[in-house]
Scaffold this motif. Structure first.
Motif, PDB file in Angstrom:
ATOM      1  N   MET A 212       0.859  -1.188   0.000  1.00 34.75           N
ATOM      2  CA  MET A 212       0.000   0.000   0.000  1.00 34.75           C
ATOM      3  C   MET A 212       0.890   1.231   0.000  1.00 34.75           C
ATOM      4  N   ASN A 213       0.343   2.341  -0.461  1.00 31.67           N
ATOM      5  CA  ASN A 213       1.089   3.592  -0.566  1.00 31.67           C
ATOM      6  C   ASN A 213       0.220   4.724  -0.030  1.00 31.67           C
ATOM      7  N   PHE A 214       0.730   5.428   0.969  1.00 33.59           N
ATOM      8  CA  PHE A 214      -0.003   6.561   1.532  1.00 33.59           C
ATOM      9  C   PHE A 214       0.115   7.820   0.668  1.00 33.59           C
ATOM     10  N   GLU A 215       0.845   7.751  -0.412  1.00 35.59           N
ATOM     11  CA  GLU A 215       0.982   8.882  -1.346  1.00 35.59           C
ATOM     12  C   GLU A 215       1.330  10.167  -0.586  1.00 35.59           C
TER      13      GLU A 215
ATOM     14  N   ASN B 203      -0.354  13.943  -0.993  1.00 40.36           N
ATOM     15  CA  ASN B 203      -1.293  14.303   0.075  1.00 40.36           C
ATOM     16  C   ASN B 203      -0.787  15.486   0.893  1.00 40.36           C
TER      17      ASN B 203
ATOM     18  N   LEU C  10       2.363  10.046   7.060  1.00 35.19           N
ATOM     19  CA  LEU C  10       1.281  10.775   6.411  1.00 35.19           C
ATOM     20  C   LEU C  10       0.626  11.714   7.426  1.00 35.19           C
TER      21      LEU C  10
ATOM     22  N   LYS D 243      -5.716  10.347  -0.356  1.00 30.91           N
ATOM     23  CA  LYS D 243      -5.818   9.095  -1.084  1.00 30.91           C
ATOM     24  C   LYS D 243      -4.742   8.112  -0.661  1.00 30.91           C
ATOM     25  N   VAL D 244      -5.106   6.821  -0.708  1.00 31.04           N
ATOM     26  CA  VAL D 244      -4.162   5.729  -0.495  1.00 31.04           C
ATOM     27  C   VAL D 244      -4.311   4.768  -1.674  1.00 31.04           C
ATOM     28  N   THR D 245      -3.216   4.114  -2.013  1.00 27.37           N
ATOM     29  CA  THR D 245      -3.216   3.152  -3.116  1.00 27.37           C
ATOM     30  C   THR D 245      -2.921   1.762  -2.572  1.00 27.37           C
TER      31      THR D 245
END
Length: 711
Positions: free
Chosen positions: A39-42, A46, A60, A69-71
């Protein structure tokens, strides 16, 4: 808001309500049974969107009421929307909230008051999905844990995604700390640099302060402060719930800045030796203080005084997302009995002595925080006084506020919190009494002295903004305010007026010029005898014994004006005064015929000599690029300085202190120190230089230099 649910955080595989649950930690390792691979907290994207750049390097940090957004990534489809549900869960201690992940078409009308998780068109792919998460506008400020559940009727796979920090959002209109103007948000939320105004109302000095918002570890220290508050240690879940309210947050943080009744950050000290800690005047930023406290298992940092308490509070509040500014009240009253009257006592020779429980601080520094006050009504919205210096208890704890500035101005004494105490701080009357053999032989009332100036740094400028009229009614042309009769300073009799004035700006090493003006408004001549007296004092207390005095005798004709001029030479005060020291000056005159006694008093500060700081190539430097700085001091005094020490320091620029020493510094001679600086983080940094010598135990000169660091 969060609700109490069975908390799955940090659990192991178990069965819940006949549902088989398996928990995975997403840490980059491959697991054949784990559908979610990463997962990526971008964080970069952000952080820009949420105006939190620089607050943390690897965590984050987002603001409530605005989507982030998270991926999520997998080797194949993460879940089958036809047969499975994807549910996120946010956790705080024993509190948690389940958030069903919905496609945009499934979302109802936007709500500011519930958590949402949305997949927008084009954001779902065979091996990844982008989810936009939005916290309610009045969510609690805290460090949250985020989980993801893939569920069927018979099973649940739970993935521990990581943690994120949620802050207040002054950019969002629905947030109680919303601030509409961008320039205000830039100054009162994002700015890492400030000014503290000090000295006296006649000679205001300014001290730069580095708030350190973006220094590594400061955000974590601010969150730790909340975790170690008495409210959190007593009832974590209740504290987490109440943290949505900036009024509650400001009281918790205010109390935790001092250590008087909790595990707070700073220990105050106003007298005596500071050898077991750092002298309050040696601090130039908040980061060092916060990091020392956080790394010492919450042992209080020694030592603080009002401007240190206030500046650290301003840092914490800005980090948490509450707009804040440091404010200085010149001639701030400490009214012990709540009667809006401060009594001061003088001898017949003009010496002031401390026998009253009341006092006047030459300056006192507190913080204003911006928020709505639904508990008090719209008339009390806006700036609120929050004062962390431990003076009086508020509802059993050492804090003060939040106290609406509007309520102070209108004397709404029944509003919360601490209105009477703060009103007195800016608008009490000063009654000066001349006492001889236990009897009062003279009296004057001054309604203008307290709250003479109320300064804060201007937006985008180093100039002061005077807030006096936001705190106090304009008394010009009035004969009474709030039922109190106005009299002018120095007036003892309707027929005689005595005033005291300092000529020019007193500077260390130069003579101090004093002018006493006597106006005889009656038809009889007068013969007056008296004393004029000078005493050194701490900014928050009564003066010490006199270091200079002079006797005077004057004959004044009917309806005439006479001036008396006095000079205090540098030779007379050099052993007593250093840079920024404060002097209490008073003149007492006695009419030999009527036996009336008259008093006029004034306090002023001494400006220090200048230290020169020159940065090679200018005041703007690049991150991690070395620069040379030349720091020098020329002895402008009329006497030689023995064992002179020039000290240079700067958080984020220098490791420790750099020192130059000279055994004897003659008048006109120079001492200098060349140092190399390297900036470790961008923003505004401060270099501080001081000069001390063995003739006087105090630092005689202190100078600051602002450095702009670019990435």
């Amino acid at each position: 808001m969060l609700v109490i649910l069975p908390n799955t955080c940090n659990s192991s595989c178990h069965t819940m309500n006949n549902m088989q649950q398996t928990i995975y930690s997403i840490n980059g390792t491959t697991n054949g049974h784990c559908r979610l691979k990463s997962m990526n907290f971008e964080i970069p994207e952000n952080s820009i969107s949420h105006e939190t750049q620089g607050l943390s390097r690897n965590r984050l940090v987002v603001r409530r009421g605005k989507p982030f957004k998270v991926t999520l990534k997998s080797d194949s489809w993460l879940w089958n929307p036809c047969a499975e549900s994807l549910v996120l869960e946010v956790c705080l201690g024993g509190l948690s909230k389940r958030i069903p992940v919905l496609f945009y078409e499934e979302q109802s009308h936007p709500q500011l008051y519930d958590w949402k998780a949305t997949i927008y068109p084009g954001n779902m792919h065979p091996q990844s999905v982008i989810i936009h998460i939005c916290a309610p506008v009045q969510s609690s400020v805290a460090l949250y844990e985020l989980l993801a559940h893939i569920e069927t009727r018979r099973s649940r796979k739970t993935y521990v995604l990581g943690t994120f920090v949620l802050l207040c959002n002054p950019w969002l209109k629905g947030d109680p700390v919303y601030m509409p103007l961008d320039a205000h948000k830039e100054e009162y939320i994002k700015s890492d640099y400030g000014l503290v105004y000090m000295g006296s109302s006649l000679n205001v000095s300014k001290r730069p302060w580095s708030f350190g918002l973006y220094e590594p570890g400061v955000l974590e220290a601010c969150l730790k402060l909340l975790e170690f508050s008495p409210q959190h240690l007593t009832d974590k879940n209740k504290d987490y719930t109440l943290r949505a309210d900036p009024v509650y947050l400001s009281r918790v943080v205010c109390a935790m800045i001092n250590c008087n009744d909790d595990l707070g950050i700073l220990e105050g000290k106003w007298q005596g030796s500071y050898k077991n800690g750092v002298k309050p005047t040696d601090w130039s930023g908040s980061a060092d203080i916060l990091l020392r406290w956080a790394s010492s298992k919450c042992r209080p940092v020694r030592y603080g005084q009002c401007w240190v308490f206030a500046s650290v509070l301003c840092t914490v509040m800005r980090v948490l997302g509450i707009p804040s500014r440091v404010v200085t009240v010149f001639n701030a009253a400490h009214d012990g009995n709540g009667n809006m009257i401060i009594e001061e006592f003088y001898t017949r020779t003009g010496e002031k002595f401390g026998v009253s429980k009341d006092s006047i601080w030459n300056f006192h520094v507190w913080v204003e925080c911006w928020m709505r006050r639904p508990d008090l009504g719209a008339g009390c919205d806006g700036w609120q006084v929050v004062d962390p210096t431990p003076q009086e208890k508020s509802e059993g704890i050492f804090c003060c506020g939040p106290c609406p500035v509007a309520a102070i101005q209108h004397h709404w004494l029944d509003a919360r919190y601490d209105i009477p105490f703060v009103c007195a701080s800016v608008d009490a009357d000063v009654v000066r009494l001349i006492v001889h053999n236990g009897l009062v032989v003279g009296k004057t009332v001054d309604t203008e002295c307290v709250g003479k100036l109320i300064y804060t740094k201007s937006i985008g400028s180093d100039k002061p903004e005077n807030l006096k009229l936001t705190y106090k009614p304009d008394k010009r042309g009035n004969t009474s305010v709030c039922g109190r009769t106005l009299q002018h300073q120095g007036t003892m009799s309707p027929n005689l007026n005595v005033t005291l004035k300092i000529v020019g700006v007193p500077k260390l090493g130069e003579p101090i010029h004093i002018c006493v003006t006597i106006t005889n408004q009656c038809k009889n001549p007068r013969v007056l005898v008296g004393h004029i007296n000078a005493q050194v004092k701490e900014y928050d207390s009564s003066p010490c014994e006199a270091f200079w005095d002079a006797q005077t005798e004057v004959q004044i004709q009917p309806f005439s004006v006479t001036t008396l001029n006095h000079t205090i030479s540098h030779f007379k005060y050099q052993s007593f005064l250093a840079g920024d020291d404060i002097v209490n000056l008073a003149v007492v005159l006695k009419d030999m015929r009527t036996k009336e006694t008259f008093l006029a008093a004034e306090e002023f500060s001494i400006s220090p000599p200048q230290i020169t700081i020159q940065i090679e190539g200018g005041n703007s430097i690049q991150l991690k690029k070395q620069r040379t700085v030349l720091v020098s001091f020329t002895n402008c005094l009329s006497t030689a300085l023995y064992e002179a020490v020039l000290t240079v320091q700067g958080a984020g620029l220098l490791e420790g202190k750099q020192v130059a020493k000279i055994i004897l510094l003659q008048p006109g001679e120079k001492i200098e120190k060349k140092v190399s600086i390297t900036a470790t983080s961008p923003g505004t940094k401060l270099l501080m230089a001081t000069l001390s010598h063995s003739n006087n135990p105090n630092i005689i000169a202190r100078w600051y230099h602002k450095v702009s660091v670019t990435a």
